[in-house]
Design a protein around this motif. Structure first.
Motif, PDB file in Angstrom:
ATOM      1  N   VAL A  22       0.938  -1.258  -0.088  1.00  0.00           N
ATOM      2  CA  VAL A  22       0.050  -0.002  -0.115  1.00  0.00           C
ATOM      3  C   VAL A  22       0.954   1.006  -0.133  1.00  0.00           C
ATOM      4  O   VAL A  22       2.066   1.315   0.448  1.00  0.00           O
ATOM      5  N   ASP A  23       0.414   2.125  -0.638  1.00  0.00           N
ATOM      6  CA  ASP A  23       1.135   3.635  -0.726  1.00  0.00           C
ATOM      7  C   ASP A  23       0.136   4.727  -0.558  1.00  0.00           C
ATOM      8  O   ASP A  23      -1.110   4.407  -0.245  1.00  0.00           O
ATOM      9  N   HIS A  83      -4.728  10.126  -0.906  1.00  0.00           N
ATOM     10  CA  HIS A  83      -5.464   8.805  -1.447  1.00  0.00           C
ATOM     11  C   HIS A  83      -4.444   7.658  -1.011  1.00  0.00           C
ATOM     12  O   HIS A  83      -3.316   7.920  -0.718  1.00  0.00           O
ATOM     13  N   VAL A  84      -5.071   6.619  -0.861  1.00  0.00           N
ATOM     14  CA  VAL A  84      -4.475   5.226  -0.632  1.00  0.00           C
ATOM     15  C   VAL A  84      -4.089   4.712  -2.057  1.00  0.00           C
ATOM     16  O   VAL A  84      -5.264   4.871  -2.969  1.00  0.00           O
ATOM     17  N   ILE A 112      -7.790   5.234  -4.141  1.00  0.00           N
ATOM     18  CA  ILE A 112      -8.780   5.158  -3.397  1.00  0.00           C
ATOM     19  C   ILE A 112      -9.127   6.323  -2.588  1.00  0.00           C
ATOM     20  O   ILE A 112      -8.015   6.876  -1.966  1.00  0.00           O
ATOM     21  N   GLU A 113     -10.175   6.957  -2.547  1.00  0.00           N
ATOM     22  CA  GLU A 113     -10.621   7.971  -1.681  1.00  0.00           C
ATOM     23  C   GLU A 113     -11.231   7.480  -0.704  1.00  0.00           C
ATOM     24  O   GLU A 113     -12.103   6.947  -0.463  1.00  0.00           O
ATOM     25  N   PRO A 114     -10.725   7.518   0.654  1.00  0.00           N
ATOM     26  CA  PRO A 114     -11.113   7.368   2.131  1.00  0.00           C
ATOM     27  C   PRO A 114     -12.294   7.939   2.279  1.00  0.00           C
ATOM     28  O   PRO A 114     -12.222   9.238   2.140  1.00  0.00           O
ATOM     29  N   VAL A 170      -8.866   1.172   6.339  1.00  0.00           N
ATOM     30  CA  VAL A 170      -9.543   2.480   5.354  1.00  0.00           C
ATOM     31  C   VAL A 170     -10.837   1.769   4.483  1.00  0.00           C
ATOM     32  O   VAL A 170     -10.378   0.782   3.995  1.00  0.00           O
ATOM     33  N   ARG A 171     -11.877   2.520   4.686  1.00  0.00           N
ATOM     34  CA  ARG A 171     -12.959   2.212   3.863  1.00  0.00           C
ATOM     35  C   ARG A 171     -13.062   3.369   3.054  1.00  0.00           C
ATOM     36  O   ARG A 171     -12.921   4.264   3.348  1.00  0.00           O
TER      37      ARG A 171
END
Length: 110
Positions: free
Chosen positions: A15-16, A21-22, A101-103, A58-59
């Motif tokens: 993961v980064d 964003h993730v 990914i937008e948390p 994180v969702r």
């Protein structure tokens, strides 16, 4: 917490973040990519390298899937996590993608 349904994908991944964003790196032909195309909602659990019982979950939603810089990104992640160049298990002809990914929410342990 809801249980996984048929077709949902759970696996360990690197993961980064870009600071907002993730970022997750994968291969276009993997099941994870098809699942995200079907439903962009994701949950990522990030464990502490010092104590795996401590984690942040994180969702959020995948807001972009891009190939731009994905091959270089997997090399950076490999150096970060293993200290070595990425071994390209499936060959260099695989199309790498980055899931942005937008948390929406965070939870976890301390």
């Amino acid at each position: 917490m809801p249980r996984l349904q048929a077709g949902e994908d759970v696996n360990q991944t690197w993961v980064d973040t870009d600071g907002e964003h993730v970022l997750i790196n994968s291969v276009r032909t993997h099941v994870k990519t098809a699942n995200i195309e079907r439903d962009p909602r994701v949950a990522v659990a990030i464990s502490s390298p010092d104590d795996p019982t401590h984690y942040v979950q994180v969702r959020g939603r995948v807001v972009d899937v891009t190939t731009k810089g994905a091959a270089e990104h997997i090399e950076q992640l490999s150096l970060k996590y293993t200290g070595k160049p990425y071994p390209w298990y499936g060959g260099r002809d695989q199309e790498r993608v980055i899931f942005v990914i937008e948390p929406a929410s965070f939870s976890g342990t301390r």
